[in-house]
Design a protein around this motif. Structure first.
Motif, PDB file in Angstrom:
ATOM      1  N   PHE A 152     -81.615  31.826  13.722  1.00 26.80           N
ATOM      2  CA  PHE A 152     -81.517  31.704  12.642  1.00 26.80           C
ATOM      3  C   PHE A 152     -82.674  29.779  12.806  1.00 26.80           C
ATOM      4  N   GLN A 153     -81.905  28.873  12.754  1.00 28.88           N
ATOM      5  CA  GLN A 153     -82.900  27.654  13.048  1.00 28.88           C
ATOM      6  C   GLN A 153     -83.965  27.623  14.324  1.00 28.88           C
ATOM      7  N   THR A 154     -84.462  28.956  14.604  1.00 29.26           N
ATOM      8  CA  THR A 154     -85.697  29.115  15.065  1.00 29.26           C
ATOM      9  C   THR A 154     -86.741  29.754  14.373  1.00 29.26           C
ATOM     10  N   ALA A 155     -86.115  30.737  13.873  1.00 26.60           N
ATOM     11  CA  ALA A 155     -87.074  31.507  12.977  1.00 26.60           C
ATOM     12  C   ALA A 155     -87.247  30.082  11.901  1.00 26.60           C
ATOM     13  N   ILE A 156     -86.554  29.276  10.913  1.00 27.12           N
ATOM     14  CA  ILE A 156     -86.747  28.834  10.403  1.00 27.12           C
ATOM     15  C   ILE A 156     -88.397  27.331  10.455  1.00 27.12           C
ATOM     16  N   ASN A 157     -87.862  27.245  11.958  1.00 26.59           N
ATOM     17  CA  ASN A 157     -88.459  26.191  12.285  1.00 26.59           C
ATOM     18  C   ASN A 157     -90.121  26.439  12.106  1.00 26.59           C
ATOM     19  N   GLU A 158     -90.651  27.957  13.171  1.00 28.02           N
ATOM     20  CA  GLU A 158     -91.275  28.033  12.422  1.00 28.02           C
ATOM     21  C   GLU A 158     -92.125  28.499  11.475  1.00 28.02           C
ATOM     22  N   LEU A 159     -91.259  28.580  10.643  1.00 26.07           N
ATOM     23  CA  LEU A 159     -92.037  28.949   9.047  1.00 26.07           C
ATOM     24  C   LEU A 159     -91.955  28.289   8.627  1.00 26.07           C
ATOM     25  N   SER A 160     -91.066  26.314   8.299  1.00 31.04           N
ATOM     26  CA  SER A 160     -91.656  25.510   7.855  1.00 31.04           C
ATOM     27  C   SER A 160     -93.120  24.740   8.692  1.00 31.04           C
ATOM     28  N   ARG A 161     -92.944  25.285   9.575  1.00 32.21           N
ATOM     29  CA  ARG A 161     -94.773  24.697  10.498  1.00 32.21           C
ATOM     30  C   ARG A 161     -95.801  25.593   9.235  1.00 32.21           C
ATOM     31  N   THR A 162     -94.998  26.447   8.688  1.00 33.53           N
ATOM     32  CA  THR A 162     -96.492  26.724   7.814  1.00 33.53           C
ATOM     33  C   THR A 162     -96.409  26.466   6.708  1.00 33.53           C
ATOM     34  N   HIS A 163     -95.990  25.970   6.209  1.00 38.87           N
ATOM     35  CA  HIS A 163     -95.851  24.716   4.873  1.00 38.87           C
ATOM     36  C   HIS A 163     -95.941  25.310   3.760  1.00 38.87           C
ATOM     37  N   GLU A 164     -95.353  27.130   3.844  1.00 42.80           N
ATOM     38  CA  GLU A 164     -95.634  28.203   2.908  1.00 42.80           C
ATOM     39  C   GLU A 164     -94.716  28.599   3.009  1.00 42.80           C
ATOM     40  N   PRO A 165     -93.519  28.005   1.915  1.00 39.03           N
ATOM     41  CA  PRO A 165     -91.810  28.213   1.483  1.00 39.03           C
ATOM     42  C   PRO A 165     -91.674  29.552   1.650  1.00 39.03           C
ATOM     43  N   THR A 166     -91.751  31.256   1.774  1.00 35.73           N
ATOM     44  CA  THR A 166     -91.889  31.937   1.397  1.00 35.73           C
ATOM     45  C   THR A 166     -91.022  32.657   1.371  1.00 35.73           C
ATOM     46  N   PHE A 167     -89.936  31.825   1.789  1.00 35.65           N
ATOM     47  CA  PHE A 167     -88.093  32.747   2.884  1.00 35.65           C
ATOM     48  C   PHE A 167     -87.148  32.069   1.158  1.00 35.65           C
ATOM     49  N   ILE A 168     -87.641  31.180  -0.236  1.00 34.41           N
ATOM     50  CA  ILE A 168     -86.709  29.974  -0.399  1.00 34.41           C
ATOM     51  C   ILE A 168     -85.860  30.593  -1.266  1.00 34.41           C
ATOM     52  N   LYS A 169     -86.328  31.983  -1.950  1.00 36.25           N
ATOM     53  CA  LYS A 169     -85.628  32.458  -2.257  1.00 36.25           C
ATOM     54  C   LYS A 169     -84.819  33.237  -1.948  1.00 36.25           C
ATOM     55  N   GLN A 170     -84.059  33.571  -0.765  1.00 32.29           N
ATOM     56  CA  GLN A 170     -84.061  34.362  -0.145  1.00 32.29           C
ATOM     57  C   GLN A 170     -82.822  33.076   1.033  1.00 32.29           C
ATOM     58  N   LEU A 171     -82.848  31.978   0.950  1.00 35.79           N
ATOM     59  CA  LEU A 171     -81.846  30.749   1.684  1.00 35.79           C
ATOM     60  C   LEU A 171     -81.679  30.838   0.263  1.00 35.79           C
ATOM     61  N   ILE A 172     -81.754  30.218  -1.093  1.00 31.63           N
ATOM     62  CA  ILE A 172     -81.045  30.123  -1.884  1.00 31.63           C
ATOM     63  C   ILE A 172     -79.776  30.721  -2.347  1.00 31.63           C
ATOM     64  N   ALA A 173     -80.087  32.330  -2.300  1.00 32.42           N
ATOM     65  CA  ALA A 173     -79.275  33.310  -2.212  1.00 32.42           C
ATOM     66  C   ALA A 173     -78.081  33.079  -0.770  1.00 32.42           C
ATOM     67  N   GLY A 174     -78.723  33.001  -0.215  1.00 26.83           N
ATOM     68  CA  GLY A 174     -77.378  31.959   1.317  1.00 26.83           C
ATOM     69  C   GLY A 174     -76.760  30.940   0.469  1.00 26.83           C
ATOM     70  N   VAL A 175     -76.994  30.441  -0.893  1.00 22.50           N
ATOM     71  CA  VAL A 175     -76.535  29.367  -0.668  1.00 22.50           C
ATOM     72  C   VAL A 175     -74.688  29.561  -1.563  1.00 22.50           C
ATOM     73  N   THR A 176     -74.821  30.666  -2.096  1.00 26.26           N
ATOM     74  CA  THR A 176     -73.070  30.733  -2.816  1.00 26.26           C
ATOM     75  C   THR A 176     -72.699  32.462  -1.997  1.00 26.26           C
ATOM     76  N   ASP A 177     -73.429  32.450  -0.856  1.00 27.91           N
ATOM     77  CA  ASP A 177     -73.001  33.598   0.746  1.00 27.91           C
ATOM     78  C   ASP A 177     -71.475  33.397   0.281  1.00 27.91           C
ATOM     79  N   GLU A 178     -70.475  34.787   0.298  1.00 26.94           N
ATOM     80  CA  GLU A 178     -68.997  34.625   0.402  1.00 26.94           C
ATOM     81  C   GLU A 178     -69.216  33.974   2.014  1.00 26.94           C
TER      82      GLU A 178
END
Length: 272
Positions: free
Chosen positions: A155-181
């Motif tokens: 997961f951390q490896t994938a995020i490192n790649e995503l953050s390099r794109t400077h296009e936070p396409t996945f922020i909505k998914q990550l925000i949803a994860g903040v309230t995951d059970e």
């Protein structure tokens, strides 16, 4: 019907009599179906392993089904070879079969699954494939302690790649994860949000400061310190009024890292 029966008998016969030369020829021809037949029907284990390896070198998404099925083999060598080949198909793959192999009873299979998962996560992260976040978050939540480490690293490896794109396409998914059970999903989602300098991350990170888990609160503090957007200070000043002293402590700690004189002066005034 007689002709169909005869064809089936012929296929079974050819699969049983296939040789290394046949595997090489099928590989040169990118014949996924032919190699799949050998895996499914040959009685020669060494030949099946060669065919499994060949499917990994061809890197054709049609091979995913056969390789996934090979993960159920009684032979740990076949399972290990299959999970390695699945890693070579990293540009196409649904990661679930590799995650399953993380729980294999053989440590060589588990080690290969770990390496393949990192390959796939890195590749899908570079391609901004939406499956990578969704499946890894599910895997983190469902895994046991041992396999969870691999899923978190991927997961951390994938995020490192995503953050390099400077296009936070996945922020909505990550925000949803903040309230995951699941606590582990929340921690990793919160840490991941800290890598995106985007105003949308501030509110969920501030909410995470109030999480019931100390690990999540610590992760929120770390992430808020990474976010350089000046808008992140306002929710933190609100958090200084929270009834929970731990939340107030975390908010003050983060605000203390700001270099902005206005933030510092406001923080000094808040001491009263």
């Amino acid at each position: 019907m007689i002709r169909t029966f005869a064809v089936c008998i012929l296929i079974l016969f050819l699969a049983g009599c296939a040789s290394t030369t046949d595997v090489r020829n099928l590989t040169r021809q990118n014949d996924v179906e032919g190699l799949t037949k050998i895996i499914q029907e040959s009685h020669d284990k060494e030949l099946r392993i060669e065919a499994i390896t060949a499917l990994g070198t061809i890197r054709d998404p049609r091979a995913i089904g056969a390789l996934t099925k090979a993960l159920d083999s009684d032979s740990w060598i076949e399972r290990e070879t299959a999970v390695k080949s699945l890693g070579n198909l990293r540009d196409y793959l649904d990661i679930k079969p590799i995650v399953k192999a993380l729980n294999d009873n053989n440590r060589f299979v588990r080690d290969s699954a770990h390496k393949s998962l990192l390959k796939v996560s890195s590749s899908l992260g570079r391609k901004k494939d939406p499956r990578v976040i969704k499946y890894l978050m599910i895997a983190i939540g469902d895994s046991n302690d041992e396999s969870r480490k691999s899923c978190i690293e991927a997961f951390q490896t994938a995020i490192n790649e995503l953050s390099r794109t400077h296009e936070p396409t996945f922020i909505k998914q990550l925000i949803a994860g903040v309230t995951d059970e699941n606590k582990y999903v929340r921690v990793e989602s919160v840490l991941a949000l800290g890598q995106f300098d985007d105003p949308r991350v501030i509110e969920p990170l501030t909410i995470a400061l109030k999480d019931t888990s100390e690990e999540v609160r610590d992760a929120a503090s770390v992430s808020l310190q990474r976010v350089h957007n000046p808008k992140s200070a306002e929710p933190l000043f609100e958090a200084l009024k929270d009834e929970n002293p731990d939340v107030r402590d975390e908010a003050a700690s983060v605000l203390g890292q700001y270099k902005d004189p206005q933030v510092i002066n406001k923080l000094i005034n808040s001491l009263s």
